[in-house]
Design a protein around this motif. Structure first.
Motif, PDB file in Angstrom:
ATOM      1  N   LEU A  86       0.842  -1.194   0.000  1.00 44.95           N
ATOM      2  CA  LEU A  86       0.000   0.000   0.000  1.00 44.95           C
ATOM      3  C   LEU A  86       0.874   1.239   0.000  1.00 44.95           C
ATOM      4  N   VAL A  87       0.583   2.143  -0.920  1.00 44.68           N
ATOM      5  CA  VAL A  87       1.215   3.464  -0.953  1.00 44.68           C
ATOM      6  C   VAL A  87       0.134   4.469  -0.579  1.00 44.68           C
ATOM      7  N   TYR A  88       0.310   5.113   0.563  1.00 45.11           N
ATOM      8  CA  TYR A  88      -0.719   5.981   1.137  1.00 45.11           C
ATOM      9  C   TYR A  88      -0.132   7.392   1.234  1.00 45.11           C
ATOM     10  N   LEU A  89      -0.821   8.383   0.696  1.00 46.45           N
ATOM     11  CA  LEU A  89      -0.233   9.717   0.627  1.00 46.45           C
ATOM     12  C   LEU A  89      -1.277  10.804   0.789  1.00 46.45           C
ATOM     13  N   ASP A  90      -0.795  11.958   1.198  1.00 46.81           N
ATOM     14  CA  ASP A  90      -1.597  13.164   1.075  1.00 46.81           C
ATOM     15  C   ASP A  90      -0.696  14.296   0.613  1.00 46.81           C
ATOM     16  N   LEU A  91      -1.326  15.364   0.102  1.00 41.43           N
ATOM     17  CA  LEU A  91      -0.576  16.467  -0.503  1.00 41.43           C
ATOM     18  C   LEU A  91      -0.119  17.440   0.569  1.00 41.43           C
ATOM     19  N   SER A  98       3.022  24.328  -7.723  1.00 40.28           N
ATOM     20  CA  SER A  98       3.977  23.295  -7.330  1.00 40.28           C
ATOM     21  C   SER A  98       3.550  22.742  -5.975  1.00 40.28           C
ATOM     22  N   VAL A  99       3.395  21.439  -5.905  1.00 40.78           N
ATOM     23  CA  VAL A  99       3.046  20.785  -4.646  1.00 40.78           C
ATOM     24  C   VAL A  99       3.946  19.570  -4.486  1.00 40.78           C
ATOM     25  N   SER A 100       3.854  18.955  -3.358  1.00 38.72           N
ATOM     26  CA  SER A 100       4.551  17.692  -3.139  1.00 38.72           C
ATOM     27  C   SER A 100       3.636  16.817  -2.292  1.00 38.72           C
ATOM     28  N   ALA A 101       4.175  15.715  -1.843  1.00 36.74           N
ATOM     29  CA  ALA A 101       3.359  14.780  -1.066  1.00 36.74           C
ATOM     30  C   ALA A 101       4.202  14.114  -0.004  1.00 36.74           C
ATOM     31  N   SER A 102       3.536  13.729   1.060  1.00 36.09           N
ATOM     32  CA  SER A 102       4.128  12.862   2.080  1.00 36.09           C
ATOM     33  C   SER A 102       3.518  11.484   1.881  1.00 36.09           C
ATOM     34  N   ILE A 103       4.373  10.457   1.869  1.00 41.16           N
ATOM     35  CA  ILE A 103       3.928   9.122   1.465  1.00 41.16           C
ATOM     36  C   ILE A 103       4.342   8.083   2.500  1.00 41.16           C
ATOM     37  N   GLY A 104       3.385   7.287   2.897  1.00 41.66           N
ATOM     38  CA  GLY A 104       3.663   6.149   3.755  1.00 41.66           C
ATOM     39  C   GLY A 104       3.570   4.865   2.954  1.00 41.66           C
ATOM     40  N   VAL A 105       4.533   3.974   3.105  1.00 42.39           N
ATOM     41  CA  VAL A 105       4.600   2.744   2.312  1.00 42.39           C
ATOM     42  C   VAL A 105       4.595   1.537   3.251  1.00 42.39           C
ATOM     43  N   VAL A 106       3.687   0.604   2.982  1.00 45.12           N
ATOM     44  CA  VAL A 106       3.600  -0.619   3.778  1.00 45.12           C
ATOM     45  C   VAL A 106       3.604  -1.809   2.826  1.00 45.12           C
ATOM     46  N   ASP A 108      -1.141   4.713   7.924  1.00 42.39           N
ATOM     47  CA  ASP A 108      -1.369   6.031   8.515  1.00 42.39           C
ATOM     48  C   ASP A 108      -0.199   6.429   9.416  1.00 42.39           C
ATOM     49  N   THR A 109       0.302   5.473  10.182  1.00 36.95           N
ATOM     50  CA  THR A 109       1.459   5.745  11.040  1.00 36.95           C
ATOM     51  C   THR A 109       2.678   6.122  10.210  1.00 36.95           C
ATOM     52  N   THR A 110       2.896   5.399   9.113  1.00 36.62           N
ATOM     53  CA  THR A 110       4.058   5.659   8.270  1.00 36.62           C
ATOM     54  C   THR A 110       3.938   6.997   7.563  1.00 36.62           C
ATOM     55  N   LEU A 111       2.731   7.361   7.160  1.00 40.23           N
ATOM     56  CA  LEU A 111       2.508   8.687   6.572  1.00 40.23           C
ATOM     57  C   LEU A 111       2.831   9.777   7.588  1.00 40.23           C
ATOM     58  N   TYR A 112       2.449   9.559   8.828  1.00 46.24           N
ATOM     59  CA  TYR A 112       2.767  10.519   9.890  1.00 46.24           C
ATOM     60  C   TYR A 112       4.276  10.659  10.057  1.00 46.24           C
ATOM     61  N   TRP A 113       4.985   9.530   9.964  1.00 40.50           N
ATOM     62  CA  TRP A 113       6.457   9.599  10.066  1.00 40.50           C
ATOM     63  C   TRP A 113       7.032  10.448   8.941  1.00 40.50           C
ATOM     64  N   ALA A 114       6.496  10.261   7.728  1.00 41.60           N
ATOM     65  CA  ALA A 114       7.000  11.027   6.586  1.00 41.60           C
ATOM     66  C   ALA A 114       6.821  12.526   6.818  1.00 41.60           C
ATOM     67  N   GLY A 165       9.884  15.635   7.819  1.00 39.19           N
ATOM     68  CA  GLY A 165      10.134  16.805   6.978  1.00 39.19           C
ATOM     69  C   GLY A 165       9.265  16.947   5.751  1.00 39.19           C
ATOM     70  N   LYS A 166       8.310  16.061   5.518  1.00 35.45           N
ATOM     71  CA  LYS A 166       7.406  16.117   4.369  1.00 35.45           C
ATOM     72  C   LYS A 166       8.174  15.937   3.055  1.00 35.45           C
ATOM     73  N   ALA A 167       7.418  15.942   1.950  1.00 37.39           N
ATOM     74  CA  ALA A 167       7.993  15.803   0.601  1.00 37.39           C
ATOM     75  C   ALA A 167       8.926  14.593   0.521  1.00 37.39           C
ATOM     76  N   ARG A 168       8.491  13.469   1.078  1.00 39.35           N
ATOM     77  CA  ARG A 168       9.301  12.254   1.086  1.00 39.35           C
ATOM     78  C   ARG A 168       8.399  11.042   1.274  1.00 39.35           C
ATOM     79  N   TRP A 169       8.970   9.889   0.987  1.00 41.10           N
ATOM     80  CA  TRP A 169       8.248   8.654   1.292  1.00 41.10           C
ATOM     81  C   TRP A 169       9.007   7.902   2.387  1.00 41.10           C
ATOM     82  N   THR A 170       8.258   7.210   3.220  1.00 40.62           N
ATOM     83  CA  THR A 170       8.843   6.489   4.348  1.00 40.62           C
ATOM     84  C   THR A 170       8.272   5.082   4.377  1.00 40.62           C
ATOM     85  N   LEU A 171       9.151   4.110   4.581  1.00 40.14           N
ATOM     86  CA  LEU A 171       8.750   2.703   4.647  1.00 40.14           C
ATOM     87  C   LEU A 171       8.423   2.329   6.086  1.00 40.14           C
ATOM     88  N   PHE A 172       7.386   1.549   6.245  1.00 41.16           N
ATOM     89  CA  PHE A 172       6.985   1.110   7.581  1.00 41.16           C
ATOM     90  C   PHE A 172       8.129   0.373   8.261  1.00 41.16           C
TER      91      PHE A 172
END
Length: 615
Positions: free
Chosen positions: A206-211, A298-306, A323-329, A333-340
């Motif tokens: 799952l790739v979960y993101l918000d802008l 111009s926008v970016s996204a924070s992404i949580g990956v499980v 949701d937890t991983t998105l919070y970590w992203a 610092g935002k504008a990044r993806w983070t793996l669970f």
């Protein structure tokens, strides 16, 4: 093809012969449209006429499942003549053997053990087009042979309407992506899919993101621009999910879960590398500028990956992890993806468990104090003790302050806990004083959080506790961190001044690591400095290496300055004889660290009070 019976009765043309004999599975028929014999010839003729004239495709089926008679409407449905349907297996015509549940229900109707069967089948016309049909089978009333009536109702229009309504209900009108409802339906289906046991990878991603900053776009440019941005984001996400190498025909499911939240579901994932590559491409795609009706955004996204095995995974658990991983992203610092990260999540869960039980733990008496001595560097006598709180947690064992003080400050329970620590430390110190009158009294040093100053009447609390325990104000020292004290104004400064006027000692803890505003230091009601242990560690001789002379110069300057301001100086983290000797030569007043003693329970302190603690 298959049909859908639901009407009783069937009637052949009265001018044609009816069935006269049966021999096993063979049925002799001289005319189409035969119906069972009835006692009322006139009514039977009406039945036959209605049966043959009906627009609803129908057939009479015997107990063996063979067609006895079919009307013109059923023959037209199969683009043939009624006679060619004679003796054919009804189940083959309308696909009643397509699944075991329907097949068994069909056989129960034929045997008289079930009163009715209704099911839906997709039938293919000989000319190539298909239709949805509702198949109904019901026993024929008064049939001595136990025949049943099969009818086929074309429900293609209804199904098409239902499909359009479902699509509308299951898709987001702004982005045209599957919505939250359809996403969770697909997720649940993916987790239950038997393909995980037969040829699938058995994993799900799952790739979960918000802008980042989407609210600002809506607020400054309006919802119309915001909706256009969401639609453009959806197109780029879909392109990423459909790109070659995605590993799935038609790509992965992309959904808008609400607001500016999107998700990409990866069924039969091949591992974290696949998810990481997808998340990276999504991040790169969204960071490219958007041109919306002449406006460039111009926008970016924070992404949580499980990514994990499907077995044992629930939809709720997967979404919580995402949701937890998105919070970590976002936190990183935002504008990044983070793996669970299971370890990071375990720490978070522990933190939440501690936070939720902090206040009740205070009421249950799960906290205790230990004391570490502050020793005079010249004479080795204990001048004071620092009270250090411990949490004897029933699940996690004994916890040091760094595990829970931050949590207590966040939720405000530090006020209640701090008041307990202060009262307990003062009562214990007074008890030592009374039991050992021949030993010079020692002061007790208690750490105070800034929130205790802001959220409670610290001056009133201290005054009340001193009066309650009988401890002299000069035997109480309150420690605040340098960053908390420096720059204090208003209420904090007034509180510190009132406490100092009362006779309570004020010490700055970890001095040298914060603002180090030496000019401001002279205006604070401070009586002691505690040098951060990082300076003292530079005094250590490691494997013959020489100590850092800069550390000694800095400490000597700080000690000299403090003494000029009338302050005493305590060095923290003293662990070696060499460190103690050099601190003494520099002029430091007291030392605290493992060289003298670790923190000990109250019962061990009297022995320290009467001892010479010089190493």
């Amino acid at each position: 093809m298959s049909g859908s019976p639901d009407l009783p009765g069937s009637a052949p043309d009265t001018t044609l012969p009816v069935i006269t004999e049966r021999d096993g599975h063979r049925i002799g028929r001289e005319a189409r449209g035969a119906l069972p014999h009835r006692e009322h010839p006139g009514r039977e003729a009406d039945y036959r006429a209605a049966y043959n004239a009906a627009h609803l495709p129908m057939a009479v089926v015997d107990r063996e499942g063979l067609v006895l008679a079919a009307n013109d409407a059923l023959a037209d449905l199969f683009a043939t003549d009624p006679a060619s349907l004679d003796s054919q297996a009804a189940a083959d015509l309308v696909d009643l053997g397509g699944d075991s549940r329907t097949w068994h229900a069909y056989r129960d109707v034929l045997s008289g053990h079930r009163p009715r069967l209704r099911c839906t089948r997709r039938l293919k016309h000989p000319d190539g087009h298909s239709l949805w049909a509702e198949i109904t089978l019901t026993p024929l009333p008064e049939s001595e042979r136990g025949d049943v009536l099969l009818s086929v109702a074309d429900i293609s229009d209804r199904r098409e309407l239902q499909a359009r309504l479902r699509h509308s209900q299951m898709h987001d009108p702004v982005t045209r992506l599957p919505n939250r409802t359809l996403f969770f339906e697909r997720l649940a289906s993916a987790l239950e899919n038997a393909s995980y046991e037969h040829g699938g990878t058995g994993r799900i991603g799952l790739v979960y993101l918000d802008l980042d900053g989407f609210k600002a776009v809506n607020d400054t440019m309006g919802h119309r621009v915001g909706d256009r941005l969401l639609a453009s984001v959806a197109q780029r996400l879909t392109a990423c999910a459909d790109q070659p190498g995605s590993g799935r025909p038609g790509g992965h499911l992309v959904a808008r879960l609400g607001g500016d939240e999107f998700a990409v579901l990866v069924e039969d994932s091949t591992g974290t590398e696949q998810l990481a590559e997808l998340a990276g491409s999504v991040l790169e795609a969204l960071q490219r500028p958007f041109d919306l009706a002449g406006q460039r955004l111009s926008v970016s996204a924070s992404i949580g990956v499980v990514e994990r095995a499907a077995a044992g995974t629930t939809a709720t658990g997967l979404m919580q992890a995402a949701d937890t991983t998105l919070y970590w992203a976002k936190e990183d610092g935002k504008a990044r993806w983070t793996l669970f990260d299971p370890e990071r999540n375990a720490h978070r869960m522990t933190r939440q468990a501690l936070a939720s039980t902090l206040r009740p733990a205070i009421e249950r008496g799960e906290f205790a104090l230990e004391y570490q001595p502050l020793v005079g560097l010249e004479d080795g006598r204990v001048r004071g003790v620092e009270a250090l709180v411990r949490w004897h947690h029933p699940r996690f064992g004994t916890l040091a302050p760094n595990r829970f003080i931050g949590l207590a400050e966040e939720d405000g329970s530090i006020v209640q806990l701090g008041r307990w620590v202060l009262r307990t430390a003062c009562r214990q110190t007074r008890e030592w004083q009374l039991k050992h009158p021949d030993v010079p009294p020692v002061f007790v040093s208690v750490n105070v959080a800034v929130r205790q100053v802001w959220d409670s009447d610290l001056v009133s609390d201290v005054a009340g506790i001193l009066a309650e325990t009988g401890l002299e104000p000069r035997l109480l020292q309150l420690e605040l961190t340098e960053s908390a004290v420096m720059g204090s104004a208003g209420r904090p400064l007034q509180a510190l001044q009132a406490l100092s006027d009362m006779g309570v000692r004020i010490a700055i803890d970890d001095f040298g690591t914060g603002y180090s505003n030496l000019a401001y230091l002279s205006r604070l009601p401070v009586s002691a400095l505690k040098l951060d242990g990082s300076f003292v560690k530079g005094f250590r001789y490691d494997e013959g290496a020489h100590p850092n002379p800069a550390d000694e110069t800095i400490v000597e300057a700080l000690v000299h300055l403090a003494h000029r301001l009338g302050l005493t100086v305590t060095a923290e983290c003293v662990e070696t004889h060499g460190q103690a000797d050099r601190l003494r030569r520099i002029g430091c007043d007291t030392g605290q660290g493992w060289l003298y003693s670790r923190a000990v329970p109250p019962s061990h302190v009297p022995a320290l009070l009467e001892a010479d603690c010089r190493p």
